[in-house]
Enzyme design. Structure first.
Site, PDB file in Angstrom:
ATOM      1  N   THR A  32       0.699  -1.215  -0.035  1.00  0.00           N
ATOM      2  CA  THR A  32      -0.086   0.043  -0.084  1.00  0.00           C
ATOM      3  C   THR A  32       0.923   1.277  -0.165  1.00  0.00           C
ATOM      4  OG1 THR A  32      -1.833  -1.136   1.122  1.00  0.00           O
ATOM      5  CG2 THR A  32      -1.789   1.351   1.583  1.00  0.00           C
ATOM      6  N   GLY A  33       0.508   2.185  -0.689  1.00  0.00           N
ATOM      7  CA  GLY A  33       1.035   3.643  -0.449  1.00  0.00           C
ATOM      8  C   GLY A  33       1.574   4.192  -1.861  1.00  0.00           C
ATOM      9  N   THR A  35       4.108   4.469  -3.700  1.00  0.00           N
ATOM     10  CA  THR A  35       5.303   3.562  -4.366  1.00  0.00           C
ATOM     11  C   THR A  35       4.568   2.240  -4.725  1.00  0.00           C
ATOM     12  OG1 THR A  35       6.783   4.401  -3.085  1.00  0.00           O
ATOM     13  CG2 THR A  35       7.729   2.547  -4.274  1.00  0.00           C
ATOM     14  N   ASP A  85       6.227  -4.178  -1.498  1.00  0.00           N
ATOM     15  CA  ASP A  85       5.613  -3.089  -0.777  1.00  0.00           C
ATOM     16  C   ASP A  85       6.680  -2.016  -0.516  1.00  0.00           C
ATOM     17  OD1 ASP A  85       3.724  -1.477   0.496  1.00  0.00           O
ATOM     18  OD2 ASP A  85       3.600  -2.979   2.208  1.00  0.00           O
ATOM     19  N   GLY A  86       6.386  -0.773  -0.328  1.00  0.00           N
ATOM     20  CA  GLY A  86       7.036   0.481  -0.069  1.00  0.00           C
ATOM     21  C   GLY A  86       7.653   0.299   1.420  1.00  0.00           C
ATOM     22  N   ALA A  87       8.037   1.452   1.932  1.00  0.00           N
ATOM     23  CA  ALA A  87       8.398   1.723   3.333  1.00  0.00           C
ATOM     24  C   ALA A  87       8.692   2.995   3.654  1.00  0.00           C
ATOM     25  CB  ALA A  87       9.693   0.597   3.655  1.00  0.00           C
ATOM     26  N   LYS A  98       7.104   0.739   8.530  1.00  0.00           N
ATOM     27  CA  LYS A  98       6.111   0.853   7.886  1.00  0.00           C
ATOM     28  C   LYS A  98       4.705   1.381   8.501  1.00  0.00           C
ATOM     29  CE  LYS A  98       5.125  -2.100   4.858  1.00  0.00           C
ATOM     30  NZ  LYS A  98       4.880  -0.981   3.758  1.00  0.00           N
ATOM     31  N   GLY A  99       3.774   1.928   7.667  1.00  0.00           N
ATOM     32  CA  GLY A  99       2.643   2.223   8.164  1.00  0.00           C
ATOM     33  C   GLY A  99       2.018   3.714   8.080  1.00  0.00           C
ATOM     34  N   GLU A 107      -0.348  -5.075   5.907  1.00  0.00           N
ATOM     35  CA  GLU A 107       0.930  -5.432   5.336  1.00  0.00           C
ATOM     36  C   GLU A 107       1.754  -6.544   6.143  1.00  0.00           C
ATOM     37  OE1 GLU A 107       1.398  -0.913   3.580  1.00  0.00           O
ATOM     38  OE2 GLU A 107       2.217  -1.381   5.521  1.00  0.00           O
TER      39      GLU A 107
HETATM   40  C1  5RP Z   1       1.431   2.164   4.092  1.00  0.00           C
HETATM   41  C2  5RP Z   1       2.982   2.103   4.032  1.00  0.00           C
HETATM   42  C3  5RP Z   1       3.733   2.707   2.853  1.00  0.00           C
HETATM   43  O1  5RP Z   1       4.314   1.289   2.404  1.00  0.00           O
HETATM   44  C4  5RP Z   1       4.698   3.534   3.087  1.00  0.00           C
HETATM   45  O2  5RP Z   1       4.025   4.522   4.082  1.00  0.00           O
HETATM   46  C5  5RP Z   1       5.368   4.246   2.263  1.00  0.00           C
HETATM   47  O3  5RP Z   1       4.607   4.798   1.546  1.00  0.00           O
HETATM   48  P1  5RP Z   1       5.100   5.535  -0.030  1.00  0.00           P
HETATM   49  O4  5RP Z   1       5.413   4.554  -1.050  1.00  0.00           O
HETATM   50  O5  5RP Z   1       3.843   6.399  -0.468  1.00  0.00           O
HETATM   51  O6  5RP Z   1       6.343   6.317   0.455  1.00  0.00           O
HETATM   52  O7  5RP Z   1       3.687   1.143   4.882  1.00  0.00           O
HETATM   53  O8  5RP Z   1       1.165   1.630   5.227  1.00  0.00           O
END
Ligand code: 5RP
Length: 224
Positions: A32-33, A35, A85-87, A98-99, A107
């Site tokens: 989610t997010g 990225t 997933d992103g971070a 994350k979060g 996640e």
């Molecule tokens: C969502 C997450 C996302 O992976 C994290 O916040 C990174 O977000 P982005 O890709 O928008 O920088 O943990 O709960």
């Protein structure tokens, strides 16, 4: 390059990374997010080559379905070949925070079911010590004040993320002021607090590989 261009570069690199592993019945876990959203958009280009996806949030499920990618309930599938997933932060052991998007619990569940965890992030997320980004903690609403007091005892300054409910109907506390020397220990300590659903440290189950976007190109990083 802008931060969005770096995110797009790692999202595309992730599709290239997983493409040789895909089989027609493979199910992929998707994060989610912003990225992860870029990743979903590139993933649509190879959707004929895998079976479908498990989403880590309602938003991700909607984006996958918008591209015509079948979305499965995690309980319907035997396992996930990979989770992408992103971070918000990564250290050199690929322990993550994350979060930021409030999806940390789903996640963490989806990551736990995956054979491989591929993290994708722009270079700003690479840190020496985790904790500059406030650590998200998902809490049962009635326990919010109790959990805040316990988090303060661990040295953090929790702040209620007002106006946000997780997909699970819970609240988020963002814990400021932590310098996380031992991510596995702190992940376990926080998860022992009654009323905590989980916290955004992905240390017991860290990433297996990190695709990090830098102006010089996408770097592939493994645990130190
Ligand atoms: C969502 C997450 C996302 O992976 C994290 O916040 C990174 O977000 P982005 O890709 O928008 O920088 O943990 O709960």
């Amino acid at each position: 390059m802008t931060q969005d261009e770096l995110k797009q570069a790692v999202a595309k690199a992730a599709v290239d990374y997983i493409r040789p592993k895909l089989e027609s019945d493979s199910i992929i876990g998707v994060g989610t997010g912003s990225t992860a959203n870029f990743f979903i958009d590139y993933l649509a280009g190879v959707k004929a080559h895998f079976g479908g996806a498990v989403a880590s949030s309602e938003a991700t499920a909607a984006r996958l379905e918008g591209h015509g990618i079948p979305v499965y309930d995690l309980n319907e599938v035997d396992g996930l070949i990979v989770y992408v997933d992103g971070a918000d932060e990564s250290d050199s052991n690929l322990c993550l925070i994350k979060g930021g998007g409030a999806a940390l619990t789903r996640e963490k569940i989806v990551a736990a079911c995956a054979g491989e965890f591929v993290c994708i992030a722009d270079g700003s997320k690479w840190v020496d010590v985790l904790g500059g980004f406030p650590l998200p903690v998902e809490v049962i609403p009635m326990a919010r004040a109790h959990v805040s007091r316990e988090l303060a005892k661990l040295g953090g300054s929790p702040e209620y993320r007002a106006g946000v409910k997780t997909d699970n109907g819970n609240d988020i506390l963002d814990v400021h002021g932590l310098s996380i020397a031992d991510p596995v220990l702190l992940e376990n300590q926080i998860n022992q607090i009654v009323g905590v659903v989980t916290n955004g440290l992905f240390a017991q189950r860290s990433a297996d590989v990190l695709l990090l976007g830098t102006p010089a190109g996408v770097e592939t990083k493994y645990k130190a």
